[in-house]
Design an enzyme around this catalytic site. Structure first.
Site, PDB file in Angstrom:
ATOM      1  N   ARG A   1      75.449  42.467  52.370  1.00  0.00           N
ATOM      2  CA  ARG A   1      76.498  42.900  51.530  1.00  0.00           C
ATOM      3  C   ARG A   1      77.500  41.945  51.056  1.00  0.00           C
ATOM      4  NH1 ARG A   1      78.433  47.176  55.889  1.00  0.00           N
ATOM      5  NH2 ARG A   1      76.158  46.990  56.417  1.00  0.00           N
TER       6      ARG A   1
ATOM      7  N   ASP B   1      64.005  39.889  55.758  1.00  0.00           N
ATOM      8  CA  ASP B   1      65.323  40.442  54.975  1.00  0.00           C
ATOM      9  C   ASP B   1      65.583  39.801  53.866  1.00  0.00           C
ATOM     10  OD1 ASP B   1      67.342  41.827  55.697  1.00  0.00           O
ATOM     11  OD2 ASP B   1      68.539  40.366  56.832  1.00  0.00           O
TER      12      ASP B   1
ATOM     13  N   LYS C   1      71.683  39.280  67.065  1.00  0.00           N
ATOM     14  CA  LYS C   1      70.987  40.510  67.231  1.00  0.00           C
ATOM     15  C   LYS C   1      69.958  40.449  68.655  1.00  0.00           C
ATOM     16  CE  LYS C   1      69.696  41.534  62.201  1.00  0.00           C
ATOM     17  NZ  LYS C   1      70.145  42.911  62.472  1.00  0.00           N
TER      18      LYS C   1
END
Ligand code: BES
Ligand code: MN
Ligand code: ZN
Length: 495
Positions: free
Chosen positions: A350, A287, A276
């Protein structure tokens, strides 16, 4: 801060401040406010006539030495229109009053019930508003402002409503304290909250709450072949953990579901090799908010004792670009056996949820809700206002949305058409971890997770936009919000 209920007439309460709501109307001097006005010799009427007391939401009017009251101050808080008064409004005005008086270094205050909502609902919202408003993020400041309101009194309920109000108050306390437990975890920086530390804190919470707990370490995780979780964890020197906390009711309701609460807990997300940008990366300590939310929810449920079994599964890891980190294009085999092409190492949430969901199903859950700070795309779609809701079963999703309404949390259902599923078909493996189409980033993320939920009714909450408050609000400190916890608790309680 302790909250107590008082039945004495409010005029005789010896407190540093009495707070009362004022409803917006052509004439705001009505009911209790009119009563107070009489004691004050028409002062409130004069303020209203001058346009300085309107009842507009969050308008504050503070008077000292109010006539006819034992209290040192009277704080009139604008509550908006009476017809629009709700638990959500009460949480806000009560919380804002607390933060304002706390700022003035007051040590105690009394709040007069509005008497608009059913007593249990009103007392619960009051407790929730107060306790969440009291939360501060100054844990690591050495010159903490020693401003603490020690006692808050809730007054103004008629004798006949006290019992109901006491019940609501107790529930509100448990829920808000659990929400603050969640917020406290989310606020921790990543050097103070690694997956191992999170597991320790969860274990301590579970023991205190009387919940069963099982921590899977990296060895156990490997034995279970959680390849998707391990692929994220391999880039970090910190080992991963899977935290499993179980609530088993004493007398389960026949035919009730077993609810799986699965929460993403990436204690820091650098993005991995798909790294990032530096600007704002510090925020990625949050997070793990999804995991913290589920731990807080089960903490509250342990005290509220619904008749439904709940299993909380929290996969936790860092996402780091180490020498052993996975690289774009790598193909991983998830615990379910599905192969995944990792096209972007920053779509890591995910991956870890995939294995956690497979494991939760193995533990026997019949319904799954996951919560995750999953995508920046949900911030584009819904900003910091609504939680993005995705579901595979409309009946189950409707139940959650109804609970969100009841709990006063804004949530918005997103579409999950089959067309989006095509976006994550793999070229070289079963599926890929980012969409190949343009846009719809939070939907493709949801579809990826859904592939692992399979036929088990499943809901995904994307809380990336709502788990962190970038600006302080009058009723809430800047930082973690604990969003979705109240909704989840309400949903489980209403089975
Ligand atoms: N943790 C982030 C999601 C996120 C982004 C939360 C911004 C809050 C603010 C997640 O792991 C992530 O990096 N998602 C990527 C997915 C993309 C690579 C498909 C994103 O949203 O950019
Ligand atoms: Mn990421
Ligand atoms: Zn992430």
């Amino acid at each position: 801060m302790q909250i107590i209920m008082e039945t004495k007439p409010y005029a005789s309460l010896e407190t540093e401040a009495i707070v009362t709501p004022v409803f917006e109307a052509d004439n705001p001097i009505q009911g209790r406010v009119a009563e107070l006005d009489q004691n004050l010799g028409g002062l409130l009427k004069r303020l209203a006539n001058a346009g300085e007391l309107t009842g507009k939401s969050l308008e504050f009017t503070l008077l000292h030495a109010p006539g006819g009251l034992k209290a040192a101050r009277l704080l009139l808080v604008g509550a908006g229109k009476r017809e629009q008064f709700s638990a959500a409004v009460l949480r806000k005005i009560a919380g804002a009053a607390l933060r304002s008086l706390k700022n003035k270094s007051l040590k105690n205050m009394a709040f007069l019930a509005a008497g608009v909502l059913p007593p249990a609902e009103e007392a619960q919202a009051f407790a929730e508003g107060m306790i969440t408003a009291d939360f501060e993020t100054d844990k690591y400041k050495t010159d903490k402002k020693e401003k603490r309101v020690e006692t808050v009194t809730l007054a103004g309920f008629p004798e006949s409503e006290i019992r109901a109000a006491e019940k609501g108050l107790a529930a509100g306390k448990v829920i808000a304290e659990s929400q603050n437990f969640t917020r406290d975890l989310v606020n921790e920086p990543s050097n103070k909250l690694t997956p191992r530390i999170l597991a320790e804190k969860a274990e301590a919470m579970a023991k205190e709450a009387g919940l069963a707990v099982d921590i899977l370490d990296e060895k156990k995780i490997a034995e279970l072949k959680m390849g998707a979780l391990l692929s994220v964890a391999q880039g970090s020197a910190e080992p991963p953990r899977v935290i499993v906390v179980t609530y088993t009711p004493a007398n389960p309701k026949p035919g009730a579901p077993v609810i799986g609460l699965v929460g993403k807990a990436v204690t820091f997300d650098t993005g991995g090799i798909s790294i990032k940008p530096a600007d704002g990366m510090e925020k990625m300590k949050y997070d793990m908010a999804g995991g913290a939310t589920m731990l807080g929810a089960i903490r509250a449920l342990a005290a509220l004792k619904p008749q439904v079994k709940v299993i909380c599964v929290v996969p936790s890891t860092e996402n780091m670009p180490g020498g052993r980190a996975q690289k774009p294009g790598d193909i991983q085999t998830a615990m379910s056996g599905k192969t995944i092409e990792v096209l972007n190492t920053d779509a890591e949430g995910r991956l870890i949820l995939a294995d956690a969901i497979t494991y939760a199903k193995q533990l026997g859950v019949t319904h799954i809700v996951d919560a995750a700070t999953l995508t920046g795309a949900i911030v584009v779609a819904l900003a910091n206002v609504n939680v993005g809701v995705f579901g595979s079963n409309q009946e189950f999703t409707d139940k959650l949305l109804a609970s969100a309404k009841a709990a006063g949390e804004k949530m918005w259902q997103m579409p999950m058409d089959d067309e989006y599923r095509e976006f994550i078909k793999g070229s070289f493996a079963d599926i890929q971890n980012i969409g190949s189409g343009k846009g719809g980033g939070s939907i493709t993320g949801a579809w990826f997770i859904r592939e692992f939920a399979g036929d088990t009714p499943w809901i995904h909450l994307d809380i990336a936009g709502t788990a962190w408050n970038d600006d302080a609000k009058p009723w809430l400190a800047k930082g973690p919000t604990g969003v979705a916890l109240r909704t989840l608790v309400h949903m489980v309680q209403t089975y």
